[in-house]
Motif scaffolding. Structure first.
Motif, PDB file in Angstrom:
ATOM      1  N   ASN A 114      38.770  73.753  72.337  1.00  0.00           N
ATOM      2  CA  ASN A 114      38.967  74.712  71.234  1.00  0.00           C
ATOM      3  C   ASN A 114      38.255  75.697  70.927  1.00  0.00           C
ATOM      4  N   ARG A 155      33.066  82.592  69.563  1.00  0.00           N
ATOM      5  CA  ARG A 155      33.162  82.551  68.338  1.00  0.00           C
ATOM      6  C   ARG A 155      33.072  81.067  67.507  1.00  0.00           C
ATOM      7  N   SER A 156      33.733  80.211  68.146  1.00  0.00           N
ATOM      8  CA  SER A 156      33.647  78.728  67.860  1.00  0.00           C
ATOM      9  C   SER A 156      34.087  77.707  69.050  1.00  0.00           C
ATOM     10  N   ASP A 162      36.299  85.948  69.982  1.00  0.00           N
ATOM     11  CA  ASP A 162      36.459  87.167  69.062  1.00  0.00           C
ATOM     12  C   ASP A 162      36.703  88.327  70.169  1.00  0.00           C
ATOM     13  N   ARG A 217      37.030  79.576  71.015  1.00  0.00           N
ATOM     14  CA  ARG A 217      37.640  80.645  70.449  1.00  0.00           C
ATOM     15  C   ARG A 217      36.871  81.851  70.825  1.00  0.00           C
ATOM     16  N   ASP A 219      26.564  75.464  71.770  1.00  0.00           N
ATOM     17  CA  ASP A 219      27.128  76.029  70.587  1.00  0.00           C
ATOM     18  C   ASP A 219      27.630  77.329  71.563  1.00  0.00           C
ATOM     19  N   THR A 220      27.836  78.510  70.424  1.00  0.00           N
ATOM     20  CA  THR A 220      28.606  79.549  71.373  1.00  0.00           C
ATOM     21  C   THR A 220      27.728  80.210  72.232  1.00  0.00           C
ATOM     22  N   GLU A 251      34.318  73.247  69.996  1.00  0.00           N
ATOM     23  CA  GLU A 251      34.092  71.873  69.306  1.00  0.00           C
ATOM     24  C   GLU A 251      33.512  71.104  70.799  1.00  0.00           C
TER      25      GLU A 251
END
Length: 129
Positions: A65, A121-122, A69, A67, A29-30, A124
């Motif tokens: 993907n 932030r995110s 912030d 991302r 995860d992040t 996959e």
């Protein structure tokens, strides 16, 4: 002996769970992404400082993907859009959305009078690992 037959299905489930999740029990995860900003000390025309951002995938799997912030981000030098580009409303896509292998680092540089805090932030997870 009857007890060992009752434990076998439970043991099978536990082993399968460890295999799917990973031996350390962590999912990607992040929090698996490390973002470091380094002040190079180099000053460009106009007086801004060059900063290098290193984005490291510490997940045992490749991720894509990804991302960040980065609200308020600005720069007076061009940033390689293949490494870091605006996506939407202060969110930035890393590595053009392409997979980042486990333990790999994507880096880019920018120039400004101060550093910008960037946080994952995110992402996959890219396939099984």
């Amino acid at each position: 002996m009857a007890t060992s037959h009752k434990l076998q299905p439970i043991l099978t489930i536990v082993v399968f769970t460890i295999f799917v999740i990973g031996a350390n029990g962590e999912r990607c995860d992040t929090s698996s992404i490390q973002v470091d900003t380094i002040n190079t000390g180099t000053i460009v025309t106009g007086g801004d400082t060059i900063f290098v951002v290193e984005v490291k995938n510490q997940c045992p799997c490749a991720v894509r993907n990804l991302r960040l912030d980065g609200r308020g981000f600005a720069t007076t030098v061009d940033v390689d859009p293949a490494a870091f580009r605006a996506d939407d409303g202060g969110v930035y896509l890393v590595n053009g959305g392409e997979p980042i292998p486990r333990m790999a680092t994507v880096s880019f540089q920018y120039a400004w009078d101060h550093f910008f805090q960037m946080t994952p932030r995110s992402l996959e997870v890219d396939g099984p690992c």
